[in-house]
Enzyme design. Structure first.
Site, PDB file in Angstrom:
ATOM      1  N   LYS A  79      -4.250 -18.795 -13.724  1.00 58.14           N
ATOM      2  CA  LYS A  79      -5.376 -19.140 -14.583  1.00 58.14           C
ATOM      3  C   LYS A  79      -6.173 -20.270 -13.944  1.00 58.14           C
ATOM      4  CE  LYS A  79      -6.443 -20.310 -19.427  1.00 58.14           C
ATOM      5  NZ  LYS A  79      -5.884 -20.566 -20.769  1.00 58.14           N
ATOM      6  N   SER A 154      -7.529 -18.008 -24.593  1.00 61.24           N
ATOM      7  CA  SER A 154      -8.413 -18.209 -23.458  1.00 61.24           C
ATOM      8  C   SER A 154      -7.892 -17.613 -22.159  1.00 61.24           C
ATOM      9  CB  SER A 154      -8.628 -19.720 -23.273  1.00 61.24           C
ATOM     10  OG  SER A 154      -7.397 -20.365 -22.953  1.00 61.24           O
ATOM     11  N   SER A 178      -3.246 -19.286 -26.677  1.00 61.90           N
ATOM     12  CA  SER A 178      -4.027 -18.720 -25.562  1.00 61.90           C
ATOM     13  C   SER A 178      -3.237 -17.936 -24.533  1.00 61.90           C
ATOM     14  CB  SER A 178      -4.807 -19.832 -24.849  1.00 61.90           C
ATOM     15  OG  SER A 178      -5.844 -20.291 -25.669  1.00 61.90           O
TER      16      SER A 178
END
Length: 486
Positions: A79, A154, A178
């Site tokens: 990420k 996210s 997330s």
């Protein structure tokens, strides 16, 4: 059959039996990205040259026949809020579009120690603020099950890349759901470890008391394998817990007989889609058939979780994001006449709407005259939410419910309605406020053909029981074997 298919241990065995090379695995990953990422758009940055060169080095090392760890040569996605030395880390924000870190996050050091291969950095909601990856400063990521739908957020890029078969596993971060929510939407396995279990050093901070890095994988076994590498005390992180790391693989016994499960009535109440509710009840029957028992309980302060979370997270974000001012790193406005104007223009142009909204909310909650009414009160309610979990865990081993109240929604459907978007995290947020571990595992499809996630919540630092229940359920069902057809 793709070379990347199968579990991490199966790929490991093929490597050691010389049936496949690390270079072939890395090539397969980039070939898959080339084939499908134009549709999915999971990756922001690829580290192709470095990854291919590293793969050749690992192939030479493999020829020595020395014993290698299970993540040796395994392609991974990271990420883009986890810093990587020499590889751009943008947090999906225009403000950090040119930021190349000079050090690695601790989790990256751990992965490099295990000799996995970083394929690239994954798209996300800007600074991890969002539930759909529509708040990225660059582009939307799409759900591999249906590219008209969001992948969640996210960590949308992290979940989508694993679901699309582009990498074997990925790392995400979880502040209010997330990791788990996008794992649910994309039909993969995602764990938020206990707060402090995995080092946050090198994770770009959104809300420091809530953020936690965790793995997204295709199976529970793979997830336990990755956490085994990530977990551990880190003196570089003042919030890292100096507790012993368990052997998570030893928990995967498939045995849940005598286990006591709590099912909060608030987690199956109004607002939870009937499809989702039915899949959860079916999942409980599966576990019941294996010898576990379940009872309805109450987490009475859960109804305050969303309001509490958005006050606390936004307050922490307003402090953490003050460092992005255009002075030390990142993009800087060239048109300002003085320092104050430079701050203003840099932040106005660099931050997206959602980030600005949360900074403003947090600054308001922390301001003189409002601190006691909002921030301090939210901290008190957080303590009550944590106490609810502790009370339930006095009599039960795990808490089970849905990961999200609905399946994935269409791109553009909720982006202009922030309150509805925030409510989408209602079932995951309490876990972060309490700091306990939780995992999302696939438990079927909704009527629209989109995945549904089962959330299993455990006691502090009891990832073993969470994995034990998740693995037993996974082995008793076929849901984790379903794959999207891109």
């Amino acid at each position: 059959m793709s070379l990347l298919e199968g579990s991490i241990s199966e790929i490991h065995n093929r490597l050691h039996n010389k049936e496949v090379s690390v270079s072939e695995l890395v090539n397969a990953s980039y070939d898959r990205i080339q084939a499908v990422d134009e549709k999915v758009k999971a990756f922001i940055t690829l580290d192709e040259e470095k990854a291919r060169n590293y793969a050749k080095t690992l192939d030479e090392a493999l020829s020595s026949n020395d014993k290698r760890g299970l993540l040796f040569g395994i392609p991974a996605g990271i990420k883009d809020n986890i810093v990587t030395r020499g590889l751009t880390t943008t947090c999906s924000s225009k403000l950090l579009a040119n930021f190349e870190p000079m050090h690695n996050a601790t989790v990256i050091e751990h992965l490099q120690g295990a000799q996995s291969v970083t394929i690239g950095k994954l798209n996300m909601d800007e600074f991890a603020m969002g539930s759909s990856t529509e708040n990225s400063g660059f582009f939307n990521t799409r759900n591999p099950w249906n590219t008209d739908y969001v992948p969640g957020g996210s960590s949308g890029g992290s979940a989508a890349s694993v679901a699309a078969g582009e990498v074997v596993f990925s790392l995400g971060s979880d502040t209010g759901g997330s990791i788990r929510q996008p794992a649910s939407y994309c039909g993969v396995v995602g764990l938020k470890p206990t707060y402090g279990r995995v080092s946050r050093f090198g994770l770009v901070a959104f809300a420091s008391s809530l953020d936690q890095i965790g793995p997204i994988t295709r199976s529970v076994e793979d997830n336990a394998l990755v956490l085994q590498v990530l977990a551990g005390y880190d003196k570089m992180d003042s919030t890292s817990a100096n507790v012993e790391t368990s052997d998570y693989l030893s928990a995967l016994t498939g045995e849940v007989k005598g286990l006591k499960i709590a099912v909060p009535k608030e987690y199956l109440a109004e607002g939870v889609n009937e499809d989702v509710k039915n899949r959860i009840l079916e999942s409980l029957k599966v576990l019941e058939g294996m010898g576990a028992t379940w009872e309805e309980v109450s987490l009475p302060h859960s109804k305050y979780a969303v309001a509490t979370y958005y006050l606390l997270a936004s307050s922490e974000a307003s402090a953490n994001l003050a460092r992005f001012d255009g002075v030390r790193y990142g993009v800087r406005s060239d048109n300002a006449a003085n320092l104050i104007e430079m701050y203003k223009e840099t932040r106005s142009k660099g931050f997206g709407d959602e980030v600005k909204r949360r900074i403003m909310l947090g600054t308001y909650a922390l301001s003189s005259g409002y601190y006691d009414a909002y921030y301090k009160k939210a901290q008190k309610v957080r303590t009550l939410i944590k106490k609810d979990f502790e009370d339930v865990f006095e009599n039960y081993d795990v808490i089970i419910g849905p990961t999200a109240p609905t399946t994935a929604f269409k791109i553009g459907e909720k982006i202009n309605d922030p309150l509805t978007m925030y409510a989408n995290d209602i079932l995951t947020i309490p876990v972060n406020l309490a700091g306990v571990p939780a995992i999302s595992v696939p438990c079927g499809l909704g009527e629209n053909g989109m995945p549904i996630g089962l959330q299993i919540i455990g006691k502090h630092f009891d990832e073993n029981t969470v994995y034990r229940v998740a693995h037993a359920y996974e082995q008793a069902t076929e849901h984790h074997k379903a794959k999207p057809e891109l």
